[in-house]
Structure formats: C-alpha cells, structure tokens
Design an enzyme around this catalytic site. Sequence first.
Site, mmCIF file in Angstrom:
data_model
loop_
_atom_site.group_PDB
_atom_site.id
_atom_site.type_symbol
_atom_site.label_atom_id
_atom_site.label_comp_id
_atom_site.label_asym_id
_atom_site.label_seq_id
_atom_site.Cartn_x
_atom_site.Cartn_y
_atom_site.Cartn_z
ATOM 1 N N ASN A 34 -13.102 -2.697 -2.945
ATOM 2 C CA ASN A 34 -11.980 -3.594 -2.707
ATOM 3 C C ASN A 34 -12.537 -4.813 -1.957
ATOM 4 O OD1 ASN A 34 -9.655 -4.854 -1.854
ATOM 5 N ND2 ASN A 34 -8.664 -2.987 -1.096
ATOM 6 N N ARG A 64 -10.894 -3.058 -7.316
ATOM 7 C CA ARG A 64 -9.544 -3.590 -7.155
ATOM 8 C C ARG A 64 -9.599 -5.091 -7.451
ATOM 9 N NH1 ARG A 64 -6.766 -6.031 -2.011
ATOM 10 N NH2 ARG A 64 -4.699 -6.373 -2.881
ATOM 11 N N HIS A 82 0.606 -5.938 -5.118
ATOM 12 C CA HIS A 82 0.767 -4.571 -4.585
ATOM 13 C C HIS A 82 1.155 -3.577 -5.677
ATOM 14 C CE1 HIS A 82 2.060 -6.393 -0.444
ATOM 15 N NE2 HIS A 82 0.768 -6.123 -0.425
ATOM 16 N N ARG A 139 2.515 -14.609 6.652
ATOM 17 C CA ARG A 139 3.045 -15.456 5.571
ATOM 18 C C ARG A 139 4.538 -15.668 5.757
ATOM 19 N NH1 ARG A 139 0.646 -11.532 1.608
ATOM 20 N NH2 ARG A 139 -1.565 -12.035 1.520
ATOM 21 N N ASN A 180 5.291 4.236 9.057
ATOM 22 C CA ASN A 180 5.113 4.669 10.453
ATOM 23 C C ASN A 180 6.191 4.257 11.436
ATOM 24 O OD1 ASN A 180 2.513 5.785 9.900
ATOM 25 N ND2 ASN A 180 1.726 3.711 9.769
ATOM 26 N N GLU A 189 -4.102 3.527 -1.662
ATOM 27 C CA GLU A 189 -4.514 2.625 -2.723
ATOM 28 C C GLU A 189 -5.862 3.032 -3.317
ATOM 29 O OE1 GLU A 189 -4.585 -1.428 -1.469
ATOM 30 O OE2 GLU A 189 -3.834 -2.102 -3.401
HETATM 31 P P1 AMP Z 1 -0.933 -2.189 6.435
HETATM 32 O O1 AMP Z 1 -1.131 -3.597 5.967
HETATM 33 O O2 AMP Z 1 -0.262 -1.306 5.419
HETATM 34 O O3 AMP Z 1 -2.157 -1.559 7.039
HETATM 35 O O4 AMP Z 1 0.130 -2.271 7.658
HETATM 36 C C1 AMP Z 1 -0.163 -2.954 8.838
HETATM 37 C C2 AMP Z 1 1.108 -3.150 9.632
HETATM 38 O O5 AMP Z 1 1.686 -1.873 9.914
HETATM 39 C C3 AMP Z 1 0.869 -3.835 10.974
HETATM 40 O O6 AMP Z 1 1.879 -4.804 11.181
HETATM 41 C C4 AMP Z 1 1.046 -2.689 11.959
HETATM 42 O O7 AMP Z 1 1.520 -3.128 13.207
HETATM 43 C C5 AMP Z 1 2.109 -1.873 11.275
HETATM 44 N N1 AMP Z 1 2.186 -0.539 11.828
HETATM 45 C C6 AMP Z 1 1.290 0.470 11.762
HETATM 46 N N2 AMP Z 1 1.725 1.540 12.466
HETATM 47 C C7 AMP Z 1 2.925 1.196 13.013
HETATM 48 C C8 AMP Z 1 3.879 1.849 13.851
HETATM 49 N N3 AMP Z 1 3.706 3.088 14.284
HETATM 50 N N4 AMP Z 1 4.994 1.167 14.206
HETATM 51 C C9 AMP Z 1 5.185 -0.095 13.780
HETATM 52 N N5 AMP Z 1 4.332 -0.762 12.988
HETATM 53 C C10 AMP Z 1 3.210 -0.134 12.617
#
Ligand code: AMP
Length: 404
Positions: free
Chosen positions: A7, A92, A181, A242, A336, A388
């Site tokens: 990736n 990817r 995505h 963004r 999460n 992914e």
């Molecule tokens: P990703 O791009 O899928 O890795 O997601 C990243 C985003 O998920 C970031 O904004 C992180 O702050 C958010 N994130 C991860 N864990 C948590 C959590 N427990 N509570 C709130 N946001 C989270």
Amino acid sequence: MRVLVVNAGSSSLKCQLIETDGKVSLMRCLAEKVGTPDAFMNVSFAPDFQKMRYNVAGLSVPECLEKLLDVMVDDPESPISGLEQIEAVGNRIVAGGEYFSKAALIDDAAWEKLKLCEDLAPLHNPPADACIAMMRQMMPETPQVAVFDTAFHTTMPPKSYLYPLSMEYYEKYRIRRYGAHGTSHRYAAQQAANLLGRPLRDLGLITCHLGNGGSITAVNHGKSIDTTMGFTPLEGLMMGTRSGSIDPAIITYIMRREGISFDEMDSILNRESGILGVSGLSADMRDVLEAADKGNERAELAIDMYVYRIQKAIGSYYAAMTRTDAVVMTAGIGENSAELRERIFDGLAHMGMILDKKRNDVTGQIGVNRVISIDDSPIRICVVTTDEEMRIARETDDLVSQMH
Ligand code: AMP
C-alpha cells in the site's frame, strides 16, 4: 497463499505479508515521512512483531520497498529467505478510473491502462506504479495484482456519478465521481451480511467508513449505487484534515481575497480543514473528544459539525435506496468510538435506527463484529472491523488461483 500486500502512498508505505489460508499476518511494515530527513521504516515479523526501525532518509517510496524486500530476505526472523517464496503481490491502487471495475492481474495490457490512471490520483497512483515497476523487474515470475479503491463504485449509475457540469468536461477529461475506500465498503457490506445471516444480494446497506478519511456508501443488493467521495477523496463528509463538500464558489473567493496559488488552496482544503481546521487543535478524533470533554468550545463545535454531516449523508442514502436493512460502522472512529456512534444515532432514531446503548459500549468489544441496535430496531446498526490488507490479500489470492 503467501501474499505481499503493498500500500504505497505519497509519503508512506504500508506492507504486510499475509498467509491467506490461515488469514494470518507474517510481516508488517510501515514507512512514514518518506522523502523527508525524518523518514523511518518499522518492520516486524510474526509471532511477536517486535519492531525494528530503519532509517530511510533520502529514499523514495519504491526504494523503501526495495529495502524492505532486502530485509525480508536477509533477516533471520523473516518467514522467507528468498523472494520466490512470495507467491503473489497485491497492490492497493487508489484510482482505477473507468478502466478497472475489479481487481486485475497486471500484464502488459493492464499496465498500459494503469499508467493512464495516474492523472486521476497524482499523489497516490505514481508511487504505487513505481513500486509495481520495480517488483516486476526484481521478481518477474511473481504475479502482481492491482486492487482498486474505486472498483467497488463502478456500479454507480450515471445519475450518481455525473456532475451537473457541461458534459464537455466528462467527455474531455472524464470528470465524474469515482468514490474511494471501495475495498473497505465492500468488505464491511459482506461482513454485515454475514452478521445478519442473510445474502448480501438481498440487502440494502449504508456503510460508513469513518477514519481519518471518511466516506459513506449506499450498497443496494451488494452494489454501490452512490458514495460520498467524488472525483477525488475531497468530496463528501467532513474529515480529519479535509473539508469535504463546500460551496465551490468559496474556493475562488478565498483565492482572490488571499492572493494564493492553486497549490496553496489545494493544501488548505486537503490538509488544513475538517476537524483540524474547525477545532484548531488536532485532526485526531481522540484529541478532539478529550478537549471537548474539558469544555473546549471549538472542539465541541467540530464534533457537532462532523456528526451532523454524517447524519445528513445517512439520511440521503436512506432516501436513495428502496429499502435499508442496516447501517454499518467501520474504520478508526466507526469501530472504536461509542460516544460518536451514540451522538450520530441519537439523531436518527426517528428513521428507525435505534441504538442499544449497552451493546454500543466498547468495553471488551474492540475488534468484535456485532449488532449494536435494539432487537426490534426496524433498521439494524452493525459495527465491523475493517481489514483492508486482508481483503486485498484475499482478492489477490482469488485472482491468482483462477490462473492455475
Ligand atoms: P483510521 O484512519 O481508520 O486509522 O482512523 C483514524 C481515526 O480514528 C483518528 O481520528 C482516531 O482518533 C480515531 N480513533 C481511533 N480510536 C478511537 C477511539 N477510541 N475514539 C475515538 N476516535 C478514535
């Protein structure tokens, strides 16, 4: 099958070596800040995944990959001792344009088409292509597969993918909505169908990929019929950095008033807006939630706007589909953050999406695919973990297995 998943981004490289039979990861690699003096690359091997850190300052993205291949062959902890032990590579690719509606084996004809897609994602496709070119030389016998972020969305009908501009721009430059995505939305939809115990082809789903980037897709009978990202990933939801959709006239207005260049404006929209721009604090939702908890008003406003835009997108896809069986939450925030999910669905109960607050709780549930709506919620709400790399490895395995 042992698949190396690659990736490659504009300044990052994420790789995994995956054994698809047991669905296990054997090696993980992450290189960041590539092209800067602070560039580094972490590599770790199963079973304990102890990170080794390499300095990759001065190397390009394909050069980092070359270095990783050297490490994989030379390191005694590595599960392989020669490149021929990698049975296939899954790459990817962000943009496949109108050329690729599914994953493709990269032969000479596909390679020609891949090169034509570079203009559509000038930051992402060229480094990925450079990695493929390098690997085709280094390991010419190993099948290379391209898995596209856009492929899942090629089923969108013209009324979704065309912009109300003069058709001249579509005809001349193929300006249309491609989405992104796709790998994650496809995977989330399938996982939700498994959870609900019903065939994907019978379901109407709204899949929400809420991470640093974010997009929502209407998946009708297993097919994407609309998605919030457009010609580029800038359209749609408010994201980490963004802006998402804004009145396009704002762009020329700011450019004139501030006397800034196209590149500066591009950077404002892609890197300085969204949650970061409004909160003035961080693009990371965890930081912003924490600040809001302590009473920071701008952080609270950013979360409010973020939630509101998601609610509107879910509502519009409810209207776009003939039936909605479930809303599916995935990616960093979607998986999460119980708090964010609660805020989103608090405003959607009147549409029949009724959250069960206890099931929504994350304690002991991270990484568990599950239904989090009440039993008689007319529309189910699901949480699924996106993976992914695993999905890319599976698609690569499927395609390469068909060759034999
Ligand atoms: P990703 O791009 O899928 O890795 O997601 C990243 C985003 O998920 C970031 O904004 C992180 O702050 C958010 N994130 C991860 N864990 C948590 C959590 N427990 N509570 C709130 N946001 C989270």
